[in-house]
Design a protein around this motif. Structure first.
Motif, PDB file in Angstrom:
ATOM      1  N   SER A 159       0.803  -1.230   0.000  1.00 54.33           N
ATOM      2  CA  SER A 159       0.000   0.000   0.000  1.00 54.33           C
ATOM      3  C   SER A 159       0.835   1.279   0.000  1.00 54.33           C
ATOM      4  CB  SER A 159      -0.976  -0.011   1.177  1.00 54.33           C
ATOM      5  OG  SER A 159      -0.345  -0.485   2.341  1.00 54.33           O
ATOM      6  N   GLU A 190      -1.544  -9.146  -2.454  1.00 55.76           N
ATOM      7  CA  GLU A 190      -2.158  -7.943  -3.038  1.00 55.76           C
ATOM      8  C   GLU A 190      -1.828  -7.851  -4.524  1.00 55.76           C
ATOM      9  OE1 GLU A 190      -3.803  -4.880  -1.880  1.00 55.76           O
ATOM     10  OE2 GLU A 190      -4.403  -5.899  -0.062  1.00 55.76           O
ATOM     11  N   SER A 225      -4.022 -10.378  -6.348  1.00 57.82           N
ATOM     12  CA  SER A 225      -5.444 -10.029  -6.495  1.00 57.82           C
ATOM     13  C   SER A 225      -5.625  -8.769  -7.340  1.00 57.82           C
ATOM     14  CB  SER A 225      -6.166  -9.947  -5.157  1.00 57.82           C
ATOM     15  OG  SER A 225      -5.545  -9.046  -4.312  1.00 57.82           O
ATOM     16  N   CYS A 226      -4.677  -7.834  -7.252  1.00 50.36           N
ATOM     17  CA  CYS A 226      -4.807  -6.629  -8.091  1.00 50.36           C
ATOM     18  C   CYS A 226      -4.692  -6.974  -9.577  1.00 50.36           C
ATOM     19  CB  CYS A 226      -3.754  -5.591  -7.712  1.00 50.36           C
ATOM     20  SG  CYS A 226      -4.160  -4.763  -6.180  1.00 50.36           S
ATOM     21  N   GLY A 253     -10.953  -0.457  -2.137  1.00 45.85           N
ATOM     22  CA  GLY A 253      -9.509  -0.253  -2.017  1.00 45.85           C
ATOM     23  C   GLY A 253      -9.200   0.928  -1.123  1.00 45.85           C
ATOM     24  N   SER A 271     -10.964   0.050   3.382  1.00 45.74           N
ATOM     25  CA  SER A 271     -11.030  -1.349   3.808  1.00 45.74           C
ATOM     26  C   SER A 271     -11.459  -1.453   5.272  1.00 45.74           C
ATOM     27  CB  SER A 271      -9.693  -2.057   3.572  1.00 45.74           C
ATOM     28  OG  SER A 271      -8.639  -1.382   4.225  1.00 45.74           O
ATOM     29  N   HIS A 303     -13.328  -8.323  -3.745  1.00 50.87           N
ATOM     30  CA  HIS A 303     -11.967  -8.102  -3.247  1.00 50.87           C
ATOM     31  C   HIS A 303     -11.951  -6.894  -2.327  1.00 50.87           C
ATOM     32  CE1 HIS A 303      -9.802 -10.926  -5.804  1.00 50.87           C
ATOM     33  NE2 HIS A 303     -10.632 -10.577  -6.771  1.00 50.87           N
ATOM     34  N   SER A 311      -8.941  -4.532  -0.981  1.00 48.90           N
ATOM     35  CA  SER A 311      -7.505  -4.239  -0.944  1.00 48.90           C
ATOM     36  C   SER A 311      -7.237  -3.258   0.182  1.00 48.90           C
ATOM     37  CB  SER A 311      -7.054  -3.624  -2.276  1.00 48.90           C
ATOM     38  OG  SER A 311      -5.712  -3.176  -2.163  1.00 48.90           O
ATOM     39  N   PHE A 350      -2.943   0.995  -5.053  1.00 47.18           N
ATOM     40  CA  PHE A 350      -3.955   0.192  -5.734  1.00 47.18           C
ATOM     41  C   PHE A 350      -4.463   0.883  -7.007  1.00 47.18           C
ATOM     42  CE2 PHE A 350      -8.615  -0.497  -5.977  1.00 47.18           C
ATOM     43  CZ  PHE A 350      -8.628  -1.834  -6.314  1.00 47.18           C
TER      44      PHE A 350
END
Ligand code: 3PG
Ligand code: MG
Length: 387
Positions: free
Chosen positions: A150, A177, A180-181, A343, A348, A363, A365, A371
């Motif tokens: 992040s 991360e 999944s991104c 995100g 989150s 999802h 994030s 992101f």
């Protein structure tokens, strides 16, 4: 890019860069999803016998969330069930001794790294590799683990400076991360973007790159307020506040986007102030805007319900004391059965705050700025340094 499973950790001195930049409420850091995800990495290294010094930042100098990590160390101690000492020296033998005294499986936490002025400069990795802090600190460690996905869009000393000195690895959060991104980037199709928060500069680049491919952009939070100011609304005290906080820096870029793609944007029609709900053109001069208004939250919720895919970054207002707009929007996203993504560090944290489950979203994030930059195809400095 190598991960934790690619190295022995037993008895190794590990420099672990995390992102424990947490929402602060009543002066206290909050144990959000972000915090919980980092516990996994820390525990994994401990279980394998590593001796970890955690590096993290909190806030930015000049912002109210720029704090010592003293409370973070206490929360970590509670959660890990062992003493986590806060190391207050960044240099010399004091740092060396603090690292040398970490036992196998134990962790210490270095004080807010943004107290170091050299940390905050966005410089190429080669430059940061020669920082006084980096050159001094690297000798006390065997390996460098970067788990701060992040913060990976910042080319700061602790994020890019150690890679050329030490064997470097991605941590568990960084690996997950990134994976999944990548999936999100492939699967997001004509999304409705719900954008708010307090960092308009984070979302401008994304909008510039993605605007042709998005269905609609619902603007709340500071970006929404900036858009309203651009449209000629006085917004009471908020306009001056935006200027004072330096949050109007992206005004020109936002104005260009509104000029060219106005039909894609949905702006607030009303807002909440201490005096209640106000039409955007009728906010009294001495009133402060805290949230999107009643009509706007309903309208945003309706647009979200009509969308097949939704990506939200940034709350709609000061949700700690004025949750209504943000809550309604998050609820609508949770109820949407399409492809939904949240995100951001604050965003989150809304999952827990409004009693949702992570499973209600496709999802979640923990990254915001990193992101959206990843989504728009930008390279992230700290990810590049890990390659
Ligand atoms: C975040 O919370 O988004 C990251 O920690 C980065 O923080 P920054 O925008 O202050 O660099
Ligand atoms: Mg954030």
């Amino acid at each position: 890019m190598r991960g934790l499973s690619d190295t022995e950790l037993e008895s190794k001195n590990v420099l672990l860069r995390t992102d424990l930049n947490l929402p602060i409420e009543d002066g206290e850091p909050q144990k959000t999803v972000r915090f919980e995800r980092y516990l996994e990495t820390i525990e994994e290294i401990s279980e394998k016998g590593g001796k970890t010094l955690i590096v993290a930042h909190q806030g930015r100098p000049s912002r109210s969330d720029f704090l010592s990590l003293e409370d973070h160390a206490k929360i970590l101690s509670d959660e890990l069930g062992k003493d986590v000492e806060l190391v207050k020296s960044f240099f010399g033998s004091e740092l060396g001794e603090a690292v040398a005294s970490i036992q196998e499986g134990d962790v210490k936490l270095l004080e807010n790294i943004r107290l170091l002025s050299e940390e905050l400069q966005n410089l190429p990795a080669e430059r940061h590799a020669n920082d006084y802090f980096v050159e001094n600190a690297e000798k006390y460690f065997d390996i460098y683990v970067n788990d701060a996905f992040s913060a990976a869009h910042r080319s700061h000393a602790s994020l890019v400076g150690f890679n050329s000195h030490l064997d470097d690895y991605a941590g568990l959060v960084m690996e997950r991360e990134l994976e999944s991104c990548r999936k999100i980037r492939d699967e997001l199709d004509s999304p409705t973007l719900v954008l708010g928060g307090e960092k308009p500069s984070d979302i401008i680049g994304m909008l510039e790159k993605m605007i042709d491919d998005v269905e609609k952009v619902l603007l709340g939070g500071v970006p929404g307020e900036l858009a309203l100011v651009i449209e000629g609304n006085s917004l009471g005290e908020k306009k001056q506040w935006l200027e004072q906080q330096g949050l109007d820096g992206s005004k020109d870029e936002l104005e260009a986007l509104l000029d060219e793609h106005g039909e894609k944007f949905v702006l607030p029609e009303d807002v909440r102030t201490a005096d209640g709900n106000q039409e955007v053109g009728e906010v009294p001069e001495d009133a402060m805007v805290w949230d999107i208004g009643e009509k706007t939250e309903e309208k945003f919720a309706e647009k979200i319900r009509e969308s097949d895919s939704v990506l939200m970054k940034g709350p709609m207002g000061a949700f700690e004391d004025h949750p209504s707009g943000t809550k309604t929007v998050v609820e609508a996203i949770a109820e949407n059965n399409g492809f939904t993504v949240l995100g951001g560090g604050h965003t989150s944290s809304l999952v827990q705050r409004f009693d949702h489950d992570l499973e209600e979203f496709s999802h979640v994030s923990i990254a915001g700025g990193a992101f959206v930059r990843f989504m728009s195809g930008e390279k992230l400095a700290a990810v590049e340094a890990l390659r």
